[in-house]
Design an enzyme around this catalytic site. Structure first.
Site, short mmCIF file in Angstrom:
data_model
loop_
_atom_site.label_atom_id
_atom_site.label_comp_id
_atom_site.label_asym_id
_atom_site.label_seq_id
_atom_site.Cartn_x
_atom_site.Cartn_y
_atom_site.Cartn_z
N ILE A 154 -1.31 -9.36 9.27
CA ILE A 154 -2.24 -9.31 8.13
C ILE A 154 -1.67 -9.99 6.87
O ILE A 154 -2.32 -10.82 6.26
CB ILE A 154 -2.61 -7.85 7.77
CG1 ILE A 154 -2.89 -7.02 9.02
CG2 ILE A 154 -3.76 -7.81 6.76
CD1 ILE A 154 -4.26 -7.07 9.57
N LYS B 295 -6.33 7.29 -1.05
CA LYS B 295 -6.33 6.42 -2.24
C LYS B 295 -7.28 5.24 -2.08
O LYS B 295 -8.07 4.93 -2.97
CB LYS B 295 -4.91 5.91 -2.50
CG LYS B 295 -4.84 4.81 -3.54
CD LYS B 295 -3.50 4.14 -3.59
CE LYS B 295 -3.22 3.17 -2.48
NZ LYS B 295 -3.19 1.75 -2.75
N ASN B 296 -7.21 4.56 -0.95
CA ASN B 296 -7.97 3.32 -0.82
C ASN B 296 -9.47 3.58 -0.63
O ASN B 296 -10.28 2.71 -0.93
CB ASN B 296 -7.40 2.45 0.29
CG ASN B 296 -6.06 1.85 -0.13
OD1 ASN B 296 -5.73 1.83 -1.32
ND2 ASN B 296 -5.28 1.38 0.83
N CYS C 121 0.23 -5.03 -4.91
CA CYS C 121 1.56 -5.17 -4.33
C CYS C 121 1.78 -6.61 -3.88
O CYS C 121 0.87 -7.27 -3.37
CB CYS C 121 1.70 -4.23 -3.14
SG CYS C 121 1.93 -2.52 -3.63
N ARG D 50 2.28 4.80 -7.28
CA ARG D 50 0.90 4.28 -7.27
C ARG D 50 0.05 4.94 -6.19
O ARG D 50 -1.16 5.02 -6.34
CB ARG D 50 0.92 2.77 -6.93
CG ARG D 50 1.47 1.92 -8.00
CD ARG D 50 1.54 0.51 -7.51
NE ARG D 50 0.21 -0.05 -7.54
CZ ARG D 50 -0.04 -1.33 -7.79
NH1 ARG D 50 0.94 -2.16 -8.00
NH2 ARG D 50 -1.27 -1.78 -7.81
N ASP E 126 -0.27 -1.09 6.67
CA ASP E 126 0.31 -0.18 5.68
C ASP E 126 1.30 0.82 6.30
O ASP E 126 1.92 1.60 5.58
CB ASP E 126 -0.80 0.59 4.95
CG ASP E 126 -1.55 -0.31 3.97
OD1 ASP E 126 -1.09 -1.43 3.70
OD2 ASP E 126 -2.61 0.12 3.47
N ARG F 195 -2.96 -12.80 -0.84
CA ARG F 195 -4.08 -11.97 -1.24
C ARG F 195 -5.20 -12.73 -1.97
O ARG F 195 -5.51 -12.45 -3.14
CB ARG F 195 -3.58 -10.77 -2.05
CG ARG F 195 -2.36 -10.12 -1.40
CD ARG F 195 -2.07 -8.76 -1.87
NE ARG F 195 -2.99 -7.77 -1.33
CZ ARG F 195 -2.96 -6.49 -1.64
NH1 ARG F 195 -2.09 -6.06 -2.51
NH2 ARG F 195 -3.80 -5.64 -1.12
N PRO F 196 -5.80 -13.69 -1.31
CA PRO F 196 -6.92 -14.42 -1.93
C PRO F 196 -8.16 -13.53 -2.06
O PRO F 196 -8.22 -12.45 -1.46
CB PRO F 196 -7.18 -15.55 -0.93
CG PRO F 196 -6.70 -15.02 0.37
CD PRO F 196 -5.56 -14.09 0.08
N ILE F 197 -9.15 -14.01 -2.82
CA ILE F 197 -10.41 -13.23 -2.91
C ILE F 197 -11.61 -14.12 -2.54
O ILE F 197 -12.74 -13.82 -2.89
CB ILE F 197 -10.62 -12.61 -4.31
CG1 ILE F 197 -10.62 -13.68 -5.40
CG2 ILE F 197 -9.59 -11.55 -4.62
CD1 ILE F 197 -11.37 -13.23 -6.64
C1 EPZ Z 1 -6.60 -3.25 1.51
O1 EPZ Z 1 -6.21 -4.43 0.81
C2 EPZ Z 1 -5.66 -2.16 1.05
N1 EPZ Z 1 -5.78 -2.01 -0.39
C3 EPZ Z 1 -4.23 -2.50 1.42
O2 EPZ Z 1 -3.43 -1.38 1.12
C4 EPZ Z 1 -4.15 -2.76 2.93
O3 EPZ Z 1 -2.86 -3.21 3.24
C5 EPZ Z 1 -5.17 -3.80 3.35
O4 EPZ Z 1 -6.49 -3.41 2.91
C6 EPZ Z 1 -5.24 -4.00 4.87
O5 EPZ Z 1 -5.57 -2.78 5.48
C7 EPZ Z 1 -6.78 -1.36 -0.91
O6 EPZ Z 1 -7.64 -0.83 -0.23
C8 EPZ Z 1 -6.81 -1.22 -2.39
P1 EPZ Z 1 -7.81 -7.17 3.09
P2 EPZ Z 1 -7.15 -5.67 0.78
O7 EPZ Z 1 -8.82 -7.84 2.24
O8 EPZ Z 1 -8.56 -5.19 0.77
C9 EPZ Z 1 -7.16 -11.83 3.95
C10 EPZ Z 1 -1.73 -0.18 0.09
O9 EPZ Z 1 -0.49 -0.16 0.27
N2 EPZ Z 1 -8.18 -12.08 2.91
O10 EPZ Z 1 -8.27 -6.28 4.19
O11 EPZ Z 1 -6.68 -6.52 -0.32
C11 EPZ Z 1 -5.86 -11.29 3.34
O12 EPZ Z 1 -5.04 -12.32 2.86
C12 EPZ Z 1 -2.45 -1.50 0.08
O13 EPZ Z 1 -2.40 0.84 -0.10
C13 EPZ Z 1 -8.65 -13.37 2.72
O14 EPZ Z 1 -8.22 -14.32 3.38
O15 EPZ Z 1 -6.80 -6.35 2.15
C14 EPZ Z 1 -5.28 -10.55 4.51
O16 EPZ Z 1 -4.59 -11.44 5.35
C15 EPZ Z 1 -1.50 -2.64 0.21
N3 EPZ Z 1 -9.61 -13.58 1.76
C16 EPZ Z 1 -6.50 -10.02 5.27
O17 EPZ Z 1 -7.60 -10.79 4.78
C17 EPZ Z 1 -10.12 -12.56 1.00
O18 EPZ Z 1 -11.00 -12.83 0.17
C18 EPZ Z 1 -6.81 -8.58 5.06
O19 EPZ Z 1 -6.83 -8.26 3.67
C19 EPZ Z 1 -9.66 -11.27 1.24
C20 EPZ Z 1 -8.69 -11.04 2.19
#
Ligand code: EPZ
Length: 429
Positions: A326, A21-22, A116, A396, A304, A121-123
């Site tokens: 994480i 999915k991801n 979720c 989902r 995950d 989850r900042p961007i």
């Molecule tokens: C992806 O989320 C996955 N989602 C998540 O899977 C998964 O848990 C996660 O990666 C970690 O492996 C998708 O691919 C759609 P990150 P993502 O950016 O990309 C911090 C599922 O169940 N961060 O790797 O949103 C954040 O807070 C879902 O399938 C910032 O600080 O995760 C976290 O602590 C749930 N600033 C860490 O980075 C940002 O701009 C990792 O998050 C972005 C992230």
């Protein structure tokens, strides 16, 4: 809708794992970066993917689904770069359309992502990445807005390893001028898959799967025919389903290399693991042994999979600790498990779990996708009947979850109302 199940049956047999999915979410965004037709195979038929496809259709992408696992996309008639609807607001990966549309049209406006509820989850890293490419990216009125007169390659250092930000910057940089280097990049298999897919469209990306990814911008991307990698987390979930039900399950159509951290923990817990080219067999034992685990980015133990191993630890001999490194809000499922007799509590990003001999069925609530799947595993291992509410979270990301589990001997169904639920109870009692 609920899942209702009668636990206690060891799961036994083979299960075919769907596409990731991801990876698919990034790949669908990449597919519209060309005006040519792109065919994607091994697409998982799950809710998040269907939401993404309808968002693409709304902006003018032609979407054909010759088969439930194949999609044919053509992005030559995109008439707007503004993506907003109530569904896209509920998912995380809509933000990949910022990178994709910014790369292709130098402008994008996409509703702020939901997803979720597992932490803040900042961007910020996504925005930092786009800004490094000389775009102007920010949040305005609940939308992520990115604009560039010229997109130019640059060095982007990720302060935190982020799957989403790595993929998003890779998408935009694929069509920027010059070279982009992403340092401290995420190394997850789905990052590599999106890079491979972009390369099959004519992009020039090297180093995906390592800490530094180099993207040499190209003028245009072309059509491709691409098959998505198998879902590491779906496979891991079924492997833990075998472990907690004292079963014997072979996951098929997988890449064993992606499963190393998960196999290693299953071995620590006493399971026998038999690996072949594209299958892994998990043979459980009468009582698992507890362990300690820390989640971390790939190749570490995936966040995950944290709730699934949490369930296994609840049933194992001895005590163990989980450090979630994480997401700060990923232990709420433990409260649900205590309704089933588990002895577990969390403090901040650490959980303490003392194994019990058995769990007993109860009514529990799925709080997010993976926690929801983990509660199903708990219900299948528990004595008696368990119902899991809020299963829209599980739908989902897991294709035909109940059907695949029934194929392994689980007694589980989706019920829509109390009448169906009573019928199930009568039948299994
Ligand atoms: C992806 O989320 C996955 N989602 C998540 O899977 C998964 O848990 C996660 O990666 C970690 O492996 C998708 O691919 C759609 P990150 P993502 O950016 O990309 C911090 C599922 O169940 N961060 O790797 O949103 C954040 O807070 C879902 O399938 C910032 O600080 O995760 C976290 O602590 C749930 N600033 C860490 O980075 C940002 O701009 C990792 O998050 C972005 C992230």
């Amino acid at each position: 809708m609920q899942y209702i199940m009668k636990g206690g049956n060891p799961l036994v047999g083979d299960v075919l794992i769907s596409g990731a999915k991801n990876a698919a979410l990034g790949i669908l965004a990449a597919a519209v970066m060309t005006d040519d037709t792109v065919i994607i195979d091994n697409l998982p038929d799950v809710q998040d993917i269907n939401v993404m496809l309808s968002a693409l259709e709304e902006i003018g992408v032609s979407v054909e689904r010759p088969d439930r696992h194949v999609v044919k996309l053509n992005g030559s008639n995109i008439h707007t770069v503004r993506v907003d609807n109530e569904y896209i607001r509920q998912m995380r990966a809509g933000y990949y359309l910022v990178g994709a549309l910014l790369g292709k049209y130098r402008h994008a406006e996409v509703a702020l992502p939901g997803g979720c509820n597992i932490g803040q989850r900042p961007i910020d890293l996504h925005l930092k990445g786009f800004n490094s490419l000389h775009a102007k990216a920010g949040i305005e009125h609940g939308m992520v807005v990115a604009d560039a007169t010229e997109l130019r390659g640059s060095h982007v250092y990720m302060d935190v390893v982020s799957v989403g930000a790595t993929i998003n910057v890779m998408l935009a940089a694929a069509l920027a001028h010059g070279d982009t280097f992403i340092e401290n990049a995420a190394r997850e298999p789905h990052v590599v898959d999106v890079a491979n897919m972009l390369n099959s469209m004519g992009a020039n990306i090297r180093g995906a799967g390592t800490e530094t990814i180099r993207i040499r911008g190209v003028e245009r991307l072309h059509g491709t025919d691409y098959s998505i990698i198998p879902d590491q987390i779906e496979a891991g979930t079924f492997m833990f389903a075998a472990a907690v039900t004292r079963g014997d399950v072979t996951v098929k159509n997988i890449i064993p290399k992606h499963m190393e951290a998960i196999c290693s923990k299953l071995k620590d817990m006493g399971c026998e693991i038999v690996e072949d080219d594209d299958t892994i067999r998990v043979v459980s034992r009468p009582r698992l042994i507890s362990c300690n685990v820390r989640t971390s980015p790939y190749p570490g133990f995936p966040t995950d999979m944290q709730p699934q191993i949490g369930v296994a630890m609840c049933l194992a001999e001895g005590s163990g600790i989980i450090n979630e490194s994480i997401f700060e809000n990923r232990f709420k499922y433990l409260d649900e498990l205590t309704k089933m007799g588990a002895d577990a509590k969390a403090k901040g990003m650490t959980a303490f779990i003392r194994g019990v001999e058995r769990l007993t069925g109860a009514e529990v609530n799925a709080l997010d996708l993976r926690a929801g799947a983990a509660l199903v595993l708990a219900g299948l291992a528990a004595d008696g009947i368990t119902t899991v509410n809020n299963i829209h979270y599980i739908l989902r990301g897991y294709e035909n979850f109940d059907e695949k589990l029934r194929g392994l001997g689980a007694v589980i169904e989706i019920v829509k109302d109390p009448k169906e639920s009573r019928k199930f109870r009568l039948r299994v009692s």
